[in-house]
Motif scaffolding. Structure first.
Motif, PDB file in Angstrom:
ATOM      1  N   ASP A 224      18.096  17.074  73.601  1.00  0.00           N
ATOM      2  CA  ASP A 224      19.198  16.492  74.482  1.00  0.00           C
ATOM      3  C   ASP A 224      20.451  17.150  74.014  1.00  0.00           C
ATOM      4  O   ASP A 224      21.156  17.563  74.809  1.00  0.00           O
ATOM      5  CB  ASP A 224      19.441  14.802  74.140  1.00  0.00           C
ATOM      6  N   ARG A 225      20.486  17.507  72.542  1.00  0.00           N
ATOM      7  CA  ARG A 225      21.720  18.284  72.291  1.00  0.00           C
ATOM      8  C   ARG A 225      21.836  19.912  72.641  1.00  0.00           C
ATOM      9  O   ARG A 225      22.847  19.942  73.303  1.00  0.00           O
ATOM     10  CB  ARG A 225      21.837  18.444  70.584  1.00  0.00           C
ATOM     11  N   GLU A 226      20.545  20.612  72.884  1.00  0.00           N
ATOM     12  CA  GLU A 226      20.579  21.818  73.351  1.00  0.00           C
ATOM     13  C   GLU A 226      20.838  21.664  74.697  1.00  0.00           C
ATOM     14  O   GLU A 226      21.501  22.616  75.693  1.00  0.00           O
ATOM     15  CB  GLU A 226      19.177  22.314  73.332  1.00  0.00           C
TER      16      GLU A 226
ATOM     17  N   GLU B 101       8.999  12.761  66.806  1.00  0.00           N
ATOM     18  CA  GLU B 101       9.447  12.806  68.403  1.00  0.00           C
ATOM     19  C   GLU B 101      10.794  12.412  68.553  1.00  0.00           C
ATOM     20  O   GLU B 101      11.448  13.040  69.476  1.00  0.00           O
ATOM     21  CB  GLU B 101       8.500  11.832  69.053  1.00  0.00           C
ATOM     22  N   ARG B 102      11.128  11.507  67.822  1.00  0.00           N
ATOM     23  CA  ARG B 102      12.675  11.073  67.751  1.00  0.00           C
ATOM     24  C   ARG B 102      13.688  12.336  67.459  1.00  0.00           C
ATOM     25  O   ARG B 102      14.563  12.413  68.250  1.00  0.00           O
ATOM     26  CB  ARG B 102      13.059   9.959  67.043  1.00  0.00           C
ATOM     27  N   ARG B 103      13.140  13.254  66.601  1.00  0.00           N
ATOM     28  CA  ARG B 103      14.183  14.309  66.159  1.00  0.00           C
ATOM     29  C   ARG B 103      14.144  15.393  67.123  1.00  0.00           C
ATOM     30  O   ARG B 103      15.213  15.907  67.264  1.00  0.00           O
ATOM     31  CB  ARG B 103      13.718  14.693  64.794  1.00  0.00           C
ATOM     32  N   GLU B 104      12.845  15.541  67.601  1.00  0.00           N
ATOM     33  CA  GLU B 104      12.668  16.669  68.736  1.00  0.00           C
ATOM     34  C   GLU B 104      13.291  16.254  69.875  1.00  0.00           C
ATOM     35  O   GLU B 104      14.188  16.959  70.533  1.00  0.00           O
ATOM     36  CB  GLU B 104      11.188  16.739  68.819  1.00  0.00           C
ATOM     37  N   ARG B 105      13.209  14.947  70.181  1.00  0.00           N
ATOM     38  CA  ARG B 105      14.349  14.671  71.585  1.00  0.00           C
ATOM     39  C   ARG B 105      15.778  14.538  71.292  1.00  0.00           C
ATOM     40  O   ARG B 105      16.336  15.173  72.206  1.00  0.00           O
ATOM     41  CB  ARG B 105      13.903  12.901  71.583  1.00  0.00           C
ATOM     42  N   ARG B 106      16.371  14.419  70.010  1.00  0.00           N
ATOM     43  CA  ARG B 106      17.622  14.603  69.942  1.00  0.00           C
ATOM     44  C   ARG B 106      18.088  16.044  70.008  1.00  0.00           C
ATOM     45  O   ARG B 106      19.059  16.328  70.442  1.00  0.00           O
ATOM     46  CB  ARG B 106      17.920  13.873  68.537  1.00  0.00           C
TER      47      ARG B 106
END
Length: 202
Positions: A145-147, A137-142
């Protein structure tokens, strides 16, 4: 000459914890020992916490953890124990599916031994599964946010007002670069002054 192989005590102990002998039949208590017999959907259903309804898990809390006072647990502890309850229910469902001839008495024996031998291992498994989910979930959130940041910059640069505001600045930067380059070349090409030597009278 044959040499008798001594059984590994640790392996024997694990096999005893992961199975129960009911008459002439061996029933596996470790749900992952059935993995050859179920498909990818069942594998995902078993490995991912949160696949069973919350009401079903809450109704079976005291069945597997009669000693706990659930209201006194922290949110993290409650989530861990609920995940273990879910693993108990899933394992019993798999055992019933792959051993349809077991009687109610046999299933009760299976459940009792599971409650003694598998509780801690289920808790460890749930803890690791929740940790993997949190990292994902943290990786997907980052990534999201980047996109979103890149998309926001792209939309801002695409505005007419932005282009109109950036045009003078871009022109100024280009002119400054050209002027700096021209001045640098002039400085490089300027001949150096050579001081004449001083003659000495002998």
């Amino acid at each position: 000459m044959t040499v008798a192989t001594q059984p590994d005590p640790q392996l024997q102990r694990r096999l005893q914890q992961d199975s129960i002998q009911l008459g002439a039949k061996t029933i596996f208590l470790n749900p992952f020992l059935y993995w050859r017999r179920f498909d990818a959907n069942t594998d995902r259903w078993l490995r991912e916490p949160g696949q069973l309804p919350e009401e079903q898990i809450q109704a079976n809390r005291s069945r597997f953890y009669p000693e706990l006072l659930w209201d006194e647990l922290s949110d993290q502890e409650r989530q861990l124990k609920d995940g273990a309850v879910e693993m108990f229910l899933k394992t019993l469902e798999l055992i019933s599916t792959f051993n349809p001839d077991l009687s109610a008495g046999h299933l009760l024996e299976v459940e009792r031994k599971m409650a003694v031998t598998k509780k801690r291992s289920f808790e460890r498994w749930v803890e690791k599964a929740l940790g993997r989910r949190l990292k994902g979930e943290r990786r997907e959130r980052r990534r999201f946010d980047r996109e979103r940041w890149l998309r926001g910059w792209g939309e801002w640069l695409g505005l007419d007002t932005t282009r109109q505001a950036l045009l003078p600045l871009t022109t100024l930067l280009v002119l400054s670069a050209l002027a700096g380059s021209w001045l640098g070349s002039r400085q490089f090409c300027r001949p150096g002054l050579v001081q004449p030597g001083i003659e000495r009278n002998l």
